[in-house]
Design an enzyme around this catalytic site. Sequence first.
Site, PDB file in Angstrom:
ATOM      1  N   CYS A 128      43.347  38.647  40.771  1.00 25.65           N
ATOM      2  CA  CYS A 128      42.686  37.763  39.779  1.00 25.65           C
ATOM      3  C   CYS A 128      43.190  37.878  38.438  1.00 25.65           C
ATOM      4  O   CYS A 128      42.599  37.373  37.484  1.00 25.65           O
ATOM      5  CB  CYS A 128      41.355  38.274  39.914  1.00 25.65           C
ATOM      6  SG  CYS A 128      40.904  39.775  39.563  1.00 25.65           S
ATOM      7  N   CYS A 154      35.893  43.798  43.298  1.00 25.61           N
ATOM      8  CA  CYS A 154      35.718  44.023  41.654  1.00 25.61           C
ATOM      9  C   CYS A 154      35.415  45.402  41.358  1.00 25.61           C
ATOM     10  O   CYS A 154      35.633  45.992  40.319  1.00 25.61           O
ATOM     11  CB  CYS A 154      34.954  42.900  41.024  1.00 25.61           C
ATOM     12  SG  CYS A 154      35.123  41.331  41.759  1.00 25.61           S
TER      13      CYS A 154
HETATM   14 FE1  FES Z   1      38.864  40.226  39.222  1.00 24.26          FE
HETATM   15 FE2  FES Z   1      36.203  40.456  39.790  1.00 24.26          FE
HETATM   16  S1  FES Z   1      37.299  38.396  40.111  1.00 24.26           S
HETATM   17  S2  FES Z   1      37.684  42.045  39.300  1.00 24.26           S
END
Ligand code: FES
Length: 129
Positions: free
Chosen positions: A33, A102
């Site tokens: 991400c 996360c």
């Molecule tokens: Fe990247 Fe939560 S989506 S740490």
Amino acid sequence: MYSERVMDHFMNPRNMGEIPDADGVGEVGNPACGDIMRITLRIEEDRIVDAKFKTFGCAAAIASSSMATELIRGKTVDEALAVTNRAVAEALEGLPPQKLHCSVLAEEGIHKAIDDYRSRHGAREANGG
Ligand code: FES
């Protein structure tokens, strides 16, 4: 989809910032991400007396770093190493399954900061203090 506890730590994050001249620094990123977390620790006699974070990331990552720093403050280094991402997620009253990764970032950040502390500490001892 987020618990009240997550929303609270996202809206009012605890321990946000950076400790100057920290005893341990851990920076980790999630390549999937692109989120980044930086943990700084103040450690005295193997006990974490202060922990701060800076997180460039999603709500769950910010809430996880906030909760993780709360959980490890006052703990010994070994106790802090035993704080898993599951423990962070549980303290947050749960994270949605697709957001559990996360909280892994918080666990990794703490481990990296402690590794940094230990490598510096060892190096200091090797140099005669
Ligand atoms: Fe990247 Fe939560 S989506 S740490």
